[in-house]
Motif scaffolding. Structure first.
Motif, short mmCIF file in Angstrom:
data_model
loop_
_atom_site.label_atom_id
_atom_site.label_comp_id
_atom_site.label_asym_id
_atom_site.label_seq_id
_atom_site.Cartn_x
_atom_site.Cartn_y
_atom_site.Cartn_z
N THR A 164 15.04 -5.72 -52.89
CA THR A 164 14.25 -5.24 -54.36
C THR A 164 15.19 -4.55 -55.27
O THR A 164 15.62 -3.41 -54.44
CB THR A 164 13.01 -4.58 -54.32
N VAL A 165 15.69 -4.64 -56.25
CA VAL A 165 16.46 -3.82 -56.95
C VAL A 165 15.85 -3.59 -58.45
O VAL A 165 15.51 -4.45 -59.19
CB VAL A 165 17.81 -4.71 -57.27
N VAL A 166 15.74 -2.32 -58.86
CA VAL A 166 15.21 -1.82 -60.06
C VAL A 166 16.51 -1.34 -60.70
O VAL A 166 17.16 -0.47 -60.22
CB VAL A 166 14.28 -0.74 -59.82
N ALA A 167 16.93 -2.11 -61.63
CA ALA A 167 18.17 -1.64 -62.28
C ALA A 167 17.93 -2.00 -63.98
O ALA A 167 17.02 -2.37 -64.55
CB ALA A 167 19.10 -2.78 -61.70
N GLY A 168 18.98 -1.28 -64.41
CA GLY A 168 18.99 -1.20 -66.05
C GLY A 168 19.92 -0.25 -66.53
O GLY A 168 20.60 0.44 -65.96
N THR A 169 19.82 -0.17 -67.73
CA THR A 169 20.48 0.66 -68.93
C THR A 169 19.88 2.14 -68.74
O THR A 169 20.24 3.06 -69.28
CB THR A 169 20.72 0.28 -70.27
N GLY A 170 18.35 2.16 -68.18
CA GLY A 170 17.73 3.52 -68.25
C GLY A 170 18.29 4.34 -67.30
O GLY A 170 19.09 4.10 -66.64
N SER A 171 17.88 5.50 -67.49
CA SER A 171 18.15 6.74 -66.56
C SER A 171 17.53 6.37 -65.28
O SER A 171 16.60 5.77 -65.07
CB SER A 171 17.68 7.99 -67.23
N TYR A 172 18.13 7.29 -64.25
CA TYR A 172 17.71 7.09 -62.88
C TYR A 172 16.09 7.71 -62.68
O TYR A 172 15.39 6.95 -62.03
CB TYR A 172 18.39 8.25 -61.92
N ALA A 173 15.70 8.47 -63.86
CA ALA A 173 14.31 8.84 -63.88
C ALA A 173 13.52 7.73 -64.48
O ALA A 173 12.50 7.77 -63.79
CB ALA A 173 14.22 10.00 -64.94
N GLN A 174 14.18 7.06 -65.12
CA GLN A 174 13.30 5.71 -65.57
C GLN A 174 13.19 4.69 -64.53
O GLN A 174 12.02 4.00 -64.31
CB GLN A 174 13.90 5.13 -66.87
N LEU A 175 14.34 4.58 -63.85
CA LEU A 175 14.25 3.79 -62.71
C LEU A 175 13.43 3.99 -61.54
O LEU A 175 12.74 3.21 -61.11
CB LEU A 175 15.80 3.62 -62.09
N THR A 176 13.24 5.35 -61.25
CA THR A 176 12.33 5.95 -60.22
C THR A 176 10.96 5.86 -60.83
O THR A 176 10.13 5.39 -59.93
CB THR A 176 12.73 7.44 -60.21
N GLU A 177 10.86 5.89 -62.05
CA GLU A 177 9.41 5.86 -62.60
C GLU A 177 8.69 4.31 -62.24
O GLU A 177 7.77 4.03 -62.07
CB GLU A 177 9.27 6.16 -64.10
N MET A 178 10.02 3.35 -62.62
CA MET A 178 9.44 1.98 -62.61
C MET A 178 9.32 1.80 -60.89
O MET A 178 8.24 1.30 -60.48
CB MET A 178 10.41 0.99 -62.86
N ALA A 179 10.15 2.13 -60.07
CA ALA A 179 9.94 1.89 -58.60
C ALA A 179 9.00 2.49 -58.16
O ALA A 179 8.18 1.99 -57.24
CB ALA A 179 11.20 2.66 -57.87
N ARG A 180 8.32 3.84 -58.52
CA ARG A 180 7.17 4.39 -58.12
C ARG A 180 5.95 3.63 -58.64
O ARG A 180 4.95 3.49 -57.85
CB ARG A 180 7.11 5.79 -58.82
#
Length: 185
Positions: A164-180
């Protein structure tokens, strides 16, 4: 009878006046074109605001993927209204590949990618060239590895036969929010 080169037989003037008239006509024409362009620019509406992004409903594709995939398919639950799903696809014939793209708050892009493809090649494609860092983070009892340096930053999790890869131009905070927010079923 015959004309003399460089002169005007009717007036006896040299060709210099004719050249001056041609240059003057070109300058006047250019001026008229510039005025016309300015008028068109002023009266044709142009909007510099970001486009209104229409969200996609991914429920049907999610149900299909969860029935067909050989691993628990991830989709977010409980994200704020600032997140809009913009793309979805499941390709059972291509390593059970699952894709879900989002416009995140602030106009950034975040995607969830899953596959049974070999992890190295899949992570490289999903993150568009990011490399693993030594940093990891625990999110809801799972250890995600941070990737950076590619077109996208990413959080990567490998378990239960899939990556599973959560990736993008968003910040690590946004990537973490999505992963959570991801629920894997």
């Amino acid at each position: 009878m015959g004309r003399v080169a460089g002169s005007n037989s009717e007036t006896g003037k040299t060709g210099a006046t004719g050249r001056q008239k041609t240059v003057r006509d070109m300058i006047l024409s250019l001026g008229l074109i510039m005025i016309a362009a300015a008028v068109i620019y002023v009266f044709i509406p142009h909007d510099d605001s970001p486009p209104d992004i229409k969200p996609v409903d991914y429920r049907v594709e999610l149900l299909t993927a969860r029935r067909a995939a050989s691993y628990p398919v991830a989709a977010p639950e409980g994200l704020s209204t600032g997140w809009k799903a913009t793309s979805v696809r499941f390709r059972g014939d291509e390593f059970d590949a699952w894709h879900l793209g989002f416009n995140a708050p602030g106009g950034q892009y975040v995607q969830v990618e899953q596959s049974t493809q070999k992890a190295g090649a899949f992570i490289n494609d999903a993150s568009q060239g990011a490399e693993a860092t030594k940093a990891t983070q625990r999110i809801d009892g799972r250890t995600w590895t941070r990737y950076s340096g590619g077109r996208y930053d990413a959080l990567v999790l490998s378990e239960k036969g899939a990556t599973t890869v959560v990736a993008g131009t968003g910040s690590y905070a946004q990537l973490t929010e999505m992963a959570r927010a991801l629920k894997m079923e």
